[in-house]
Design a protein around this motif. Sequence first.
Motif: not given
Length: 542
Positions: A271-278, A316-322, A352-356
């Motif tokens: 799940x995307x919230x793995x981004x919080x688990x640095x 934040x979705x985009x920041x999580x992907x980054x 827009x999401x694909x590009x960002x």
Amino acid sequence: MRCPIAVKNRRRVLCVFPRYTPAFGTFQHAYKLMYRVKAFMPPQGLLLIAAYMPESWPVRFVDENIKPATGADLAWADVVLVTGMHIQGEQIRDIQRRARAAGKVTVLGGPSVSASPEMYPGFDYLHCGELGDATDAIIARLDDSADLPGEQFVFTTKERLPLTQFPIPAYDRIPFGRYLLGTLQFSSGCPYLCEFCDIPGLYGRQPRMKTPQQVVAELDLIFSQLNPPATLYFVDDNFIGNRKAAKEMLPHLVAWQKKHSYPVMFACEATLNIAKQTDILELMKEANFVGMFVGIETPDAASLDAIKKGHNNAVPMLESIRTLNRYGIEVTSGIILGLDSETADTEQRLKDFIELSQIPMLTINLLQALPKTPLWDRLKRDGRLSLDDDARESNVVFLRPHDDVVNMWRRAIAYANDPEKLFERFRHQVEATYANRKVTPAKGKLTWNNLRGGAVMAWRILLHLGLLSDFRKPFWRMVRQALKHGQIDGMMGAAFMGYHLIAFTREALRGDQNASYYSARKRAVPMAAEKPPARQDEQVAA
């Protein structure tokens, strides 16, 4: 452990896995770029069952994605074991018909029959649920008699075997060199209740885990085989379903990789919230995780809440992907179209999401209701399930006109997988992701299998993408960027994925592929792999 039953008779067991239905995520078009690859990944569940059989029972294993079960295989067997997903239903029934014609007892287990046993009236024994007391009961029944029973019997697991007691899957029975990926399992189950997902209903919300020692033992067996895989995919429903357990297991992967000079790359689903688990991401980077499938589903926050996937909004979705990219992990995104909350601007927001996000690979599917999900129950209650209309691309009666949703899907995949846009996103990944991966010793990868496979793949990429394709220019721009940064592995992976995505999209736009991986619609024309390629701009009007 093996089955604890003290059997009295010897039964010959033929395990048969049905063919996959072509999809965005199975990469079948790109197999021709690789040396001898014929199939996506080994069927973990059937390999587990093969290993669980009584020690005195001979077992044969056939994956029909590689070769079909022959008349000689069926003649040899006393019993035929099959498993599969809903989308493999017709292939599952075909195996049953062939086995019945040979006079053999048939047993079906796995996710499809566990959710919908009524779909398979022809099998002699149905195994509903996971490995456990139902498995032992079927083995006892087969030990008592291998004759056709005359009626169907259904065995449902009430007591599951703990994962800590699972045997090592029968990896020694498969030709790893014929698969794109190898597979491992650490956990089962997912704590979330996404409306469209059948995982909680089938495997529970409380994740169950193997021990780190079991995972290491499985790695040892895999890498003792001929032609072990270069990439292993954790088939866990959610790799961080239990974060504490994942964090405790990862150092064992790191230690194994260091001991063996990093012979393998890992990938998983989370799940995307793995981004919080640095802290977990740092360990994953150290263990050489390079890819992750994330069910983003939609960039719209209100839609995520509506389908009970609000945990994607927790960060934040985009920041999580980054963030994932900064740890060297390339994201593959699942996207669903046809949600009730869609509006006139849904298509543009997706573009827009694909590009960002700059995510290269997006598996864009129409919403499909699966049995044993809250979505199925809600739509059935509201009279919005369409189960008998073979002309539809989905069994969901959308709130918007069906053709409008399908046409939006067509435009979305055409946009996402336009060669210029697709290879530009891969080009972005070179610096954003590939350059952030752990630099591993060359020693672990310098095997004859890897050198031969790499040479064959490089030549075929040069031929099919660099010379013969109509998307040579964007491909070469990506290659130059990758070579500039020394990212040869990343470049070859991008070429492999890009080739498949473009070919599959062109088929889909010609009407030769379904708009949902789970759709049961039968296409009226042969698979377009048999046809000469057509340019994408000939297929879609703006």
